[in-house]
Motif scaffolding. Structure first.
Motif, short mmCIF file in Angstrom:
data_model
loop_
_atom_site.label_atom_id
_atom_site.label_comp_id
_atom_site.label_asym_id
_atom_site.label_seq_id
_atom_site.Cartn_x
_atom_site.Cartn_y
_atom_site.Cartn_z
N THR A 88 -15.50 -47.59 -0.13
CA THR A 88 -14.79 -46.73 0.84
C THR A 88 -13.55 -47.43 1.37
OG1 THR A 88 -16.90 -45.75 1.49
CG2 THR A 88 -15.03 -45.40 2.97
N PHE A 89 -13.68 -48.70 1.69
CA PHE A 89 -12.53 -49.48 2.18
C PHE A 89 -11.43 -49.51 1.13
CE2 PHE A 89 -10.18 -53.44 2.91
CZ PHE A 89 -9.94 -53.38 4.27
N GLY A 90 -11.79 -49.72 -0.13
CA GLY A 90 -10.80 -49.74 -1.19
C GLY A 90 -10.08 -48.41 -1.34
N ALA A 108 -15.36 -56.15 -3.96
CA ALA A 108 -16.56 -56.41 -3.17
C ALA A 108 -17.62 -55.34 -3.39
CB ALA A 108 -16.19 -56.50 -1.69
N GLY A 109 -17.17 -54.09 -3.47
CA GLY A 109 -18.12 -53.00 -3.69
C GLY A 109 -18.83 -53.11 -5.02
N LEU A 110 -18.10 -53.42 -6.09
CA LEU A 110 -18.70 -53.54 -7.42
C LEU A 110 -19.64 -54.74 -7.50
CD1 LEU A 110 -15.61 -52.63 -9.64
CD2 LEU A 110 -17.60 -51.20 -9.13
N CYS A 111 -19.23 -55.86 -6.90
CA CYS A 111 -20.11 -57.03 -6.88
C CYS A 111 -21.39 -56.76 -6.12
CB CYS A 111 -19.38 -58.22 -6.27
SG CYS A 111 -18.05 -58.89 -7.30
N LEU A 126 -3.65 -55.90 -2.19
CA LEU A 126 -4.75 -56.85 -2.08
C LEU A 126 -5.95 -56.26 -1.32
CD1 LEU A 126 -5.86 -59.66 -2.61
CD2 LEU A 126 -4.72 -60.43 -0.51
N PRO A 127 -5.75 -55.57 -0.17
CA PRO A 127 -6.92 -55.01 0.52
C PRO A 127 -7.68 -54.00 -0.34
CG PRO A 127 -5.03 -55.06 1.98
CD PRO A 127 -4.51 -55.40 0.63
N ALA A 128 -6.95 -53.14 -1.07
CA ALA A 128 -7.62 -52.14 -1.91
C ALA A 128 -8.42 -52.82 -3.02
CB ALA A 128 -6.60 -51.17 -2.49
N LEU A 129 -7.80 -53.77 -3.71
CA LEU A 129 -8.49 -54.46 -4.80
C LEU A 129 -9.67 -55.26 -4.28
CD1 LEU A 129 -5.41 -55.66 -6.92
CD2 LEU A 129 -6.91 -53.69 -7.35
#
Length: 493
Positions: free
Chosen positions: A218-220, A240-243, A232-235
């Motif tokens: 969601t943040f991305g 982080a979400g995928l990890c 950088l924030p989106a990536l």
């Protein structure tokens, strides 16, 4: 005598059903009422579009992340006790929302409200399942529950419009306080305590990793439309979400009694039903939050007018679940899901065309078709999920179903809002683009003289409509692709 006893039992269980169904309806009422007042919140705070997205996303994020553990905790420590705690927590968070002095404070309070909603909905569903045992009795109970939820969905846009017009947006939250007080009294007087002595312990690692995954994605999505999709924030959010998803799967696979049994996803029909639920939520149910914004920011309607303009969508969502139950009786498993997703795709496409052309009648017709497809899917997705797994796993299946629904709303809202904002930013330069996306058109063009300001606002509304049409087109494509995948999966043994 047996028939008379059953009649008395059903009559005694009816207050339990209505009380628990009202608790579930509170979550629908809050979501849809807040969708109506979002433009007013943006204007009052002078909020950026990303802030407005978090008003919805923070609530749904905590709601989706805590549904599975809330069900486990209710089974283990007492469904009535947890239900009362959820009601009290939801009421306190609603008070904080109404008193919030900034957009950031409101988002934080909305996160707490989402947590309260999870501990309100999960035990309420478990109470209904515990109170009704026979197949026919359960069927009637869930039909009444669906009617209460559908009626709430139909009325909540108008309720939201009335509240915003007569009292201001803060009463969209304050109204929850007396409702929660009456609901708590009803729980104390009508519902007996129940628990499952074999319920497993909560899974803190799974809870944390699932919440981290949903937050990261969601943040991305929100940072992508705000700062650029390669920023950088989106990536970082996507990474982080995928990890977190990978770690969550590893943790659940290693446990003897996991929060999410991954073996269920070896069943093609179950995967098809979960995918249909996710797509329904992301492409149809999410419109309860997005359509009111378009009707006000792109269509120039006030909140009450927007509430009444939502009726084609809301009434179709109320009526078509009943039709879906009748049509689905003679159909092969999965076929109704494919039909519903196809209708959702068509409804999104027609609504997008109406928004793009500025034809209100075509937009209303598209909303009707969209609501019809959503109504067909609303009950059928739940039935398909529960019918595709062994009865012994029904508790986990119900939790997966509800989590898939709210995860779909969360990610669908963030993605479609991102598309809307990206189109607006591409058409408008400068700080005014963010104000237009948030719906604060007066702030965007307040320094212009009146004739020029009116022209600028009219042009901004057209650009907003174009962005919304692009988001709807994406939703139509998503629903269409989901229909194809569901059809293929449903055919597998």
């Amino acid at each position: 005598m047996i028939a008379a006893a059953r009649s008395r039992g059903a009559a005694g269980a009816m207050p339990v059903l209505l009380t628990a169904a009202t608790g579930c309806a509170m979550t629908v009422l809050d979501t849809n009422v807040v969708g109506i007042v979002l433009p007013a919140i943006a204007r009052d705070y002078g909020a950026r579009f990303a802030d407005i997205e978090w008003v919805v996303s923070s609530y749904v994020l905590c709601f989706a992340a805590l549904l599975l553990p809330a069900g486990t905790i209710a089974d283990r420590f007492g469904r009535r006790r947890v239900f009362l705690g959820g009601i009290a927590f939801f009421a306190a968070a609603s008070l904080l929302c109404g008193l919030a002095g900034s957009a950031a404070a409101l988002c934080a309070a909305r996160a707490l409200q989402g947590a309260g909603a999870a501990f309100l909905l999960a035990p309420a569903l478990a109470i209904i399942g515990h109170a009704f045992h026979g197949e026919a009795e359960r069927g009637r109970a869930w039909a009444i529950w669906g009617g209460v939820m559908g009626l709430t969905m139909a009325l909540s846009p108008i309720i939201g419009g009335l509240i915003a017009t007569a009292f201001g947006w803060r009463w969209a939250f304050f109204i929850n306080l007396p409702i929660c007080a009456l609901l708590g009294l009803a729980v104390v007087t009508t519902i007996a305590e129940s628990r499952d002595p074999e319920a497993g312990a909560p899974d803190p690692a799974g809870i944390l990793l699932f919440a981290t995954a949903m937050f990261g994605l969601t943040f991305g999505l929100i940072q992508g439309q705000d700062r650029g999709w390669t920023s950088l924030p989106a990536l970082a959010g996507f990474g982080a979400g995928l990890c977190a998803i990978a770690a969550f799967l590893a943790v659940e696979r290693a446990q003897s009694r996991p929060m999410l049994d991954l073996a269920l996803f070896r069943l093609p029909r179950f995967v098809a039903a979960v995918l249909a639920m996710f797509a329904y939520a992301a492409c149809a149910q999410v419109m309860a939050s997005l359509l009111p914004q378009f009707l006000q920011n792109g269509g120039g309607r006030d909140p009450l007018e927007a509430g009444f303009a939502m009726l084609p969508f809301a009434l179709a969502m109320l009526v078509f679940p009943q039709l879906g139950r009748r049509l689905g009786q003679g159909m092969a498993p999965g076929r109704m899901l494919v039909i519903g997703l196809g209708i959702v795709a068509a409804g999104n496409a027609v609504t997008a065309l109406g928004a793009q052309l500025g034809v209100a009648a075509l937009t209303a017709a598209g909303m009707l078709v969209l609501g019809a497809g959503g109504g067909l899917l609303n009950g059928e997705t739940q039935k398909a999920i529960m019918g595709a797994i062994p009865r012994a796993r029904s508790g986990m299946g119900s939790g997966i179903s509800t989590t898939a629904r709210f995860s779909g709303i969360l990610l669908g809202f963030a993605l479609l809002s991102g598309i809307l904002s990206t189109v607006i930013r591409a058409r408008l330069d400068g700080a005014g683009a963010d104000a237009v996306a948030a719906g604060d058109l007066q702030a965007a063009f307040g320094d212009l003289a009146m004739p020029a300001r009116e022209l600028a606002i009219a042009g901004a509304r057209r650009i907003y409509a174009e962005g919304f049409a692009a988001a709807l087109a994406a939703a139509a494509i998503g629903a269409g692709l989901a229909a194809v995948l569901v059809r293929r999966l449903s055919r597998r043994p």
